[in-house]
Design a protein around this motif. Structure first.
Motif, PDB file in Angstrom:
ATOM      1  N   GLN A 139       0.323  -1.739  -0.189  1.00 33.21           N
ATOM      2  CA  GLN A 139       0.406  -0.325   0.161  1.00 33.21           C
ATOM      3  C   GLN A 139       1.124   1.132   0.152  1.00 33.21           C
ATOM      4  O   GLN A 139       0.631   2.264  -0.615  1.00 33.21           O
ATOM      5  CB  GLN A 139      -1.407  -0.237   0.998  1.00 33.21           C
ATOM      6  CG  GLN A 139      -1.956   1.585   1.180  1.00 33.21           C
ATOM      7  CD  GLN A 139      -2.792   1.441   0.114  1.00 33.21           C
ATOM      8  OE1 GLN A 139      -3.388   0.209  -0.087  1.00 33.21           O
ATOM      9  NE2 GLN A 139      -2.871   2.047  -0.364  1.00 33.21           N
ATOM     10  N   ARG A 140       1.792   1.270   0.956  1.00 36.37           N
ATOM     11  CA  ARG A 140       2.503   2.624   0.755  1.00 36.37           C
ATOM     12  C   ARG A 140       3.660   2.830  -0.521  1.00 36.37           C
ATOM     13  O   ARG A 140       3.975   3.429  -0.986  1.00 36.37           O
ATOM     14  CB  ARG A 140       4.380   2.574   1.654  1.00 36.37           C
ATOM     15  CG  ARG A 140       3.322   2.735   3.566  1.00 36.37           C
ATOM     16  CD  ARG A 140       4.073   2.897   4.745  1.00 36.37           C
ATOM     17  NE  ARG A 140       4.994   1.382   4.509  1.00 36.37           N
ATOM     18  CZ  ARG A 140       4.502   0.753   5.668  1.00 36.37           C
ATOM     19  NH1 ARG A 140       3.711   0.622   6.185  1.00 36.37           N
ATOM     20  NH2 ARG A 140       5.424  -0.552   5.838  1.00 36.37           N
TER      21      ARG A 140
ATOM     22  N   ASP B 218       2.398   1.775  -3.130  1.00 36.12           N
ATOM     23  CA  ASP B 218       0.752   2.303  -3.980  1.00 36.12           C
ATOM     24  C   ASP B 218       0.932   4.105  -3.865  1.00 36.12           C
ATOM     25  O   ASP B 218       0.922   5.234  -5.018  1.00 36.12           O
ATOM     26  CB  ASP B 218      -0.154   2.112  -4.351  1.00 36.12           C
ATOM     27  CG  ASP B 218      -1.246   2.264  -4.835  1.00 36.12           C
ATOM     28  OD1 ASP B 218      -0.799   1.720  -5.948  1.00 36.12           O
ATOM     29  OD2 ASP B 218      -2.548   2.894  -4.588  1.00 36.12           O
ATOM     30  N   GLU B 219       1.010   4.132  -2.519  1.00 35.76           N
ATOM     31  CA  GLU B 219       0.018   5.873  -2.601  1.00 35.76           C
ATOM     32  C   GLU B 219       1.761   7.057  -2.875  1.00 35.76           C
ATOM     33  O   GLU B 219       2.499   7.591  -3.823  1.00 35.76           O
ATOM     34  CB  GLU B 219       0.523   6.244  -0.911  1.00 35.76           C
ATOM     35  CG  GLU B 219      -1.103   5.866   0.059  1.00 35.76           C
ATOM     36  CD  GLU B 219      -0.607   5.422   1.487  1.00 35.76           C
ATOM     37  OE1 GLU B 219       0.651   5.453   1.971  1.00 35.76           O
ATOM     38  OE2 GLU B 219      -1.812   5.194   1.770  1.00 35.76           O
ATOM     39  N   PHE B 220       3.333   6.003  -2.987  1.00 38.87           N
ATOM     40  CA  PHE B 220       4.467   5.978  -2.771  1.00 38.87           C
ATOM     41  C   PHE B 220       4.313   6.591  -4.948  1.00 38.87           C
ATOM     42  O   PHE B 220       4.722   7.983  -5.489  1.00 38.87           O
ATOM     43  CB  PHE B 220       5.770   5.263  -2.744  1.00 38.87           C
ATOM     44  CG  PHE B 220       7.188   6.096  -3.413  1.00 38.87           C
ATOM     45  CD1 PHE B 220       7.773   7.571  -2.995  1.00 38.87           C
ATOM     46  CD2 PHE B 220       7.206   5.471  -4.664  1.00 38.87           C
ATOM     47  CE1 PHE B 220       9.077   7.645  -3.853  1.00 38.87           C
ATOM     48  CE2 PHE B 220       8.892   5.902  -5.382  1.00 38.87           C
ATOM     49  CZ  PHE B 220       9.394   7.189  -4.674  1.00 38.87           C
ATOM     50  N   LEU B 221       3.971   5.684  -5.324  1.00 39.86           N
ATOM     51  CA  LEU B 221       3.595   5.946  -7.060  1.00 39.86           C
ATOM     52  C   LEU B 221       2.138   7.367  -7.421  1.00 39.86           C
ATOM     53  O   LEU B 221       2.762   7.575  -8.409  1.00 39.86           O
ATOM     54  CB  LEU B 221       3.293   4.726  -7.734  1.00 39.86           C
ATOM     55  CG  LEU B 221       4.276   3.784  -7.329  1.00 39.86           C
ATOM     56  CD1 LEU B 221       3.995   2.175  -8.433  1.00 39.86           C
ATOM     57  CD2 LEU B 221       5.609   4.039  -8.412  1.00 39.86           C
ATOM     58  N   ALA B 222       1.626   7.169  -6.286  1.00 42.75           N
ATOM     59  CA  ALA B 222       1.181   8.627  -6.602  1.00 42.75           C
ATOM     60  C   ALA B 222       1.340   9.873  -6.674  1.00 42.75           C
ATOM     61  O   ALA B 222       1.447  10.595  -7.663  1.00 42.75           O
ATOM     62  CB  ALA B 222      -0.482   8.658  -5.540  1.00 42.75           C
ATOM     63  N   VAL B 223       1.820  10.132  -5.541  1.00 42.97           N
ATOM     64  CA  VAL B 223       3.176  11.177  -5.572  1.00 42.97           C
ATOM     65  C   VAL B 223       3.706  11.331  -6.402  1.00 42.97           C
ATOM     66  O   VAL B 223       3.937  12.470  -7.132  1.00 42.97           O
ATOM     67  CB  VAL B 223       3.766  11.098  -4.520  1.00 42.97           C
ATOM     68  CG1 VAL B 223       4.430  12.432  -4.994  1.00 42.97           C
ATOM     69  CG2 VAL B 223       2.699  10.940  -2.833  1.00 42.97           C
ATOM     70  N   ALA B 224       4.449  10.006  -7.031  1.00 46.28           N
ATOM     71  CA  ALA B 224       5.416  10.495  -7.964  1.00 46.28           C
ATOM     72  C   ALA B 224       4.704  10.427  -9.392  1.00 46.28           C
ATOM     73  O   ALA B 224       4.818  11.265 -10.539  1.00 46.28           O
ATOM     74  CB  ALA B 224       6.045   9.269  -8.700  1.00 46.28           C
TER      75      ALA B 224
END
Length: 369
Positions: free
Chosen positions: A96-97, A99-105
């Motif tokens: 999940q983290r 995925d959240e990181f990829l959203a910011v990227a």
């Protein structure tokens, strides 16, 4: 009839297990990619991969702020290290983290090249609170994945396999990911920093395991290419590959390498690697004290359509503004010449002319090939 059956079986096998991309597939993919320029990224708050990703320290706001800096100078990709212990700690939360990181990227138009394993620095990683940096020492807290104990213990390989397969499966069709770098500097014995506590069997163990890691990733049929960078290309015209380099190059969809020398040497290595007829990424470069600079390397990389990832971004706990010799030579303050990194912790550039140069050279939109 037998020929048709063989062709059908071959096709089904490639669908089920995945195969190395052909040269044509790799080059067709690269034609659609904007020239990759970015950095090896660890946030300033993290001394290593574990501190970057563990729930107690994972900080998306800090990452968002730093990725805004990257976007502002034209960077469009980052190379980012994962760790097997994070998956073991809490698989669901770790995924999940990511995925959240990829959203910011993605918010900042940055595609990620993820690294599964790493043979560099401390071979004894431990979960939990990470130690404070050793004063003025380059990468004093970075940890290997897998660590020595796991590498020497075949009973832990199913755990490593589960980690690789789960991460790949979750993001196998994710266009926010540029590719998978399966193992960083796999035969690195860590020199004066940790060689005395390294496994004497390390290189042999990695040689046996590395092809399996490629298989684990490919079994999930990712849409992204696989690579593993050769990092010590010492040659005089004719280069005889070491066994591990042959494994790396023969299994990579796209070719990657490391170079911390000047632009002349950089271009020589590019010329050598072009014979593989595949896209090329330099996944580590830029060491000012070694005459590896943005102004020297990036024009050559752009000329040959080679992607480029410098080491370091925002100066922080990794302390990579200090050179490698800080493990042997005592430093008591900021070095007069930063070895790596681009920005200070407050977001101001180490050298304004460098960020101006990066912004200018990346402003012309070019495809990878």
């Amino acid at each position: 009839m037998k020929i048709k059956l063989v062709l059908i079986l071959t096709f089904v096998t490639s669908l089920c297990f995945g195969q190395r991309w052909t040269e044509q597939q790799a080059n067709d993919w690269y034609k659609k990619v904007q020239w990759p320029v970015g950095a090896n990224y660890a946030p300033a708050y993290a001394i290593n991969q574990l501190e970057m990703w563990q729930a107690e320290t994972f900080d998306l706001k800090a990452i968002d702020k730093e990725f805004a800096l990257a976007e502002s100078i034209g960077m469009n990709t980052m190379r980012v290290f994962l760790h097997d212990l994070l998956y073991q700690q809490n698989a669901t939360a770790f995924l999940q983290r990511i995925d959240e990181f990829l959203a910011v990227a993605d918010k900042h138009h940055i595609k990620i090249l993820f690294v599964f394993f790493d043979s560099v620095w401390n071979p004894y990683p431990e979960l939990g609170k990470q130690r404070d940096p050793m004063p003025h020492v380059h990468n004093s807290g970075w940890v290997q994945s897998p660590g020595r104990k796991a590498l020497e213990d075949p009973t832990q390989y199913p755990r490593l396999e589960a980690y690789v397969k789960a991460v790949t499966k979750r993001f196998a069709n994710d266009i926010r990911i540029l590719g998978w770098d399966v193992w960083n500097e796999p035969d690195n014995m860590t020199g004066t920093s940790y060689e005395r506590v390294e496994s004497p069997r390390k290189v042999d163990l990695v040689i046996a395991l590395l092809p399996k890691v490629f298989e684990w990733v490919r079994s999930q049929k990712p849409i992204q290419p696989l690579t593993c960078g050769v990092w010590v290309l010492e040659f005089n015209g004719n280069k005889e590959l070491k066994p591990i380099e042959k494994i790396q190059l023969d299994n990579s969809d796209i070719i990657s390498f490391h170079n911390y020398s000047d632009e002349t040497n950089f271009e020589q290595e590019v010329a050598f690697l072009k014979k593989y007829n595949r896209p090329i990424l330099c996944t580590e470069y830029m060491a000012r004290g070694n005459n590896s600079t943005f102004q020297g390397v990036l024009p050559v990389a752009k000329k040959h359509a080679v992607g480029a990832y410098n080491w370091g971004f925002v100066s922080g706990k990794s302390q990579t503004i200090y050179p490698w010799d800080s493990w042997e030579k005592k430093y008591v303050s900021e070095p007069p010449l930063w070895f790596h990194d681009i920005f200070r912790t407050d977001g101001t550039p180490y050298h304004q002319y460098e960020v101006d140069f990066i912004k200018n050279i990346t402003s012309t939109k070019t495809t990878g090939k």
